[in-house]
Enzyme design. Structure first.
Site, PDB file in Angstrom:
ATOM      1  CG  ASP A 204      -2.096  -0.968   1.041  1.00  0.00           C
ATOM      2  OD1 ASP A 204      -2.226  -1.544  -0.051  1.00  0.00           O
ATOM      3  OD2 ASP A 204      -2.865  -1.142   2.007  1.00  0.00           O
ATOM      4  N   GLY A 205       2.012   1.207   0.656  1.00  0.00           N
ATOM      5  CA  GLY A 205       2.897   2.372   0.659  1.00  0.00           C
ATOM      6  C   GLY A 205       3.409   2.701  -0.730  1.00  0.00           C
ATOM      7  NE  ARG A 289       6.397  19.619  25.594  1.00  0.00           N
ATOM      8  CZ  ARG A 289       7.474  20.392  25.464  1.00  0.00           C
ATOM      9  NH1 ARG A 289       7.433  21.446  24.661  1.00  0.00           N
ATOM     10  NH2 ARG A 289       8.577  20.107  26.126  1.00  0.00           N
ATOM     11  CE  LYS A 306      -5.343  21.724  26.974  1.00  0.00           C
ATOM     12  NZ  LYS A 306      -4.062  22.299  26.478  1.00  0.00           N
ATOM     13  CG  ASP A 308      -0.314  11.516  21.626  1.00  0.00           C
ATOM     14  OD1 ASP A 308      -0.117  12.418  22.451  1.00  0.00           O
ATOM     15  OD2 ASP A 308      -0.108  10.309  21.866  1.00  0.00           O
ATOM     16  CB  ALA A 320      -4.807   3.837   6.458  1.00  0.00           C
ATOM     17  CE1 TYR A 321      -1.881   6.733  13.730  1.00  0.00           C
ATOM     18  CE2 TYR A 321      -1.114   8.579  12.390  1.00  0.00           C
ATOM     19  CZ  TYR A 321      -1.162   7.911  13.610  1.00  0.00           C
ATOM     20  OH  TYR A 321      -0.493   8.410  14.690  1.00  0.00           O
ATOM     21  CB  SER A 322      -8.631   6.764  10.403  1.00  0.00           C
ATOM     22  OG  SER A 322      -9.836   7.029  11.077  1.00  0.00           O
ATOM     23  CG  LEU A 323      -9.132   0.085  11.413  1.00  0.00           C
ATOM     24  CD1 LEU A 323     -10.633   0.198  11.656  1.00  0.00           C
ATOM     25  CD2 LEU A 323      -8.841  -0.981  10.358  1.00  0.00           C
TER      26      LEU A 323
END
Length: 420
Positions: A204-205, A289, A306, A308, A320-323
């Site tokens: 996928d990348g 932070r 607030k 990451d 993808a990242y959201s999952l």
């Protein structure tokens, strides 16, 4: 032989349909089309010209396509938001294709009709509801490969020999040329020029990097999975040649995936613009932070986060990242964007799905250490007060899909749904 029988009293001795010999014969009041190509996978039906045809989609991830032939001189009208293409004329038969991309809603069967403007009893309509997009003849393909794949030289050399045998030319990026041991290659920035299809060998990348090559150029992507998970690269290596043969012959499914556009606005000026297939991520660049972000949808304030970071994902990027951050799986044809917080300080901050007609504004209040990432591959550091503006893009990506691999099949396979 492929045979289709319909109720009609029509007789024609012979004609050519897209170069295929067809014979229409009358049998007991029924009309039957005989296609003299034993390997043909398509079925054609005969209808009278006064009969409207619905264009409906079989799989919501597909384009809806109807190919038809009418007697030369007939006038054809379509209703709804569709494209009418005149593909040519053979032996007095006019070849037409009606296509609706349908990424903006359901099948809308009540509006999708094909009709003859001046019906005559002698006019015939041969129609194939295949739900398969037909590409132009493929004469040149581009090839992009993933680095550091041990079996890649064997796969690439075999692929180039296969293409040579069929008279298909190719343009390779540098890695592909190195795998094949050939001196000539084309930079990725120039690879889209003169090709009708892009073959991607990787995961996928690799596909996401290839998207930046063809975005906006309407070039379909044939993605072969040499990686690990492969949500988007769903064609297996062992399926490479059968599926490529199908794609080169026009017998394939196209999944259209809409991208998301992103602008960085600093002191009232747009300083950077990007397009992403998966997601736009605002996250930390170094120290552990939390960062402070405000989110607005159109003119409405949503929340002060607030966390990451924050992910703005397309339906394609929802797996993808959201999952991984707890976001929902969104069906690819749903017209939406998803805002997913990454490890929010307030546990009540949950993912929010908004219509893709919305404009999302994210304001960065962090002094330093905040970074913008596009599809996990490119990006830049953000300054305090920067506004990140995200909206649905006009760009779409065409992914060639295996005919029997539907969205939920991929989810079951990749996410191991239903296994114990």
């Amino acid at each position: 032989m492929c045979r289709v029988t319909v109720d009609s009293n029509i007789y024609v001795s012979a004609l050519q349909f897209r170069g295929l010999p067809l014979r229409l014969i009358e049998m007991a009041g029924n009309a039957e089309v005989e296609v003299a190509i034993s390997s043909l996978r398509k079925l054609y039906r005969v209808v009278t010209t006064t009969q409207p045809l619905n264009v409906v989609k079989d799989d919501p991830d597909d384009d809806a396509v109807v190919e038809c032939a009418v007697a030369a001189g007939s006038e054809v009208i379509v209703t709804g938001d569709k494209h009418l293409l005149r593909l040519g004329e053979y032996d007095g038969i006019q070849i037409l294709q009606v296509r609706e991309f349908l990424e903006r809603g359901s099948s809308k069967a009540g509006n999708n009709r094909l009709a003859i403007q001046k019906p005559q009893s002698s006019n015939l309509l041969f129609c194939s509801n295949t739900y398969l997009s037909r590409m132009q003849t493929i004469r040149t393909v581009g090839i992009i490969s993933k680095p550091n794949i041990a079996r890649a030289p064997e796969i690439v050399c075999g692929l180039l020999a296969w293409l040579d045998k069929r008279g298909v030319q190719y343009r390779c990026d540098q890695l592909t040329a190195e795998y094949a041991g050939i001196p000539n290659f084309v930079s990725r920035e120039e690879l889209h020029k003169g090709i009708e299809m892009l073959i991607v060998l990787g995961g996928d990348g690799t596909l996401l990097s290839a998207v930046r090559v063809v975005a906006g150029h309407d070039i379909p992507i044939f993605a072969v999975n040499l990686g690990h998970l492969g949500f988007l690269t769903s064609i297996r290596v062992e399926e490479l040649y059968p599926e490529l043969e199908r794609a080169l012959g026009g017998e394939h499914r196209i999944g259209r995936r809409r991208m998301v556009d992103c602008e960085v606005v600093r002191n009232g000026q747009t300083v950077a613009s990007y397009s992403a297939l998966n997601d736009v991520v605002i996250g930390k660049s170094e120290l552990a932070r939390m960062i402070d972000l405000d989110a607005h949808i159109d003119d409405h304030f949503v929340a002060a986060y607030k966390a990451d970071g924050l992910i703005i994902s397309t339906p394609t990027g929802s797996t993808a990242y959201s999952l991984s951050a707890g976001g929902p799986v969104i069906f690819p044809s749903v017209n939406a964007l998803c805002i997913t917080p990454i490890c929010p300080h307030m546990l009540t901050n949950r993912p929010v799905i908004v219509p893709d007609s919305s404009v999302i504004h994210i304001v960065n209040h962090g002094e330093e250490g905040t970074y913008l990432t596009i599809d996990g591959q490119v990006g830049e550091p953000l300054s305090k007060g920067d506004r990140i503006v995200c909206r649905s893009s006009q760009k779409t990506i065409q992914l060639i899909r295996p005919p029997k691999s539907l969205f939920f099949d991929v989810l079951r396979e990749k996410l191991k749904w239903g296994e114990r």
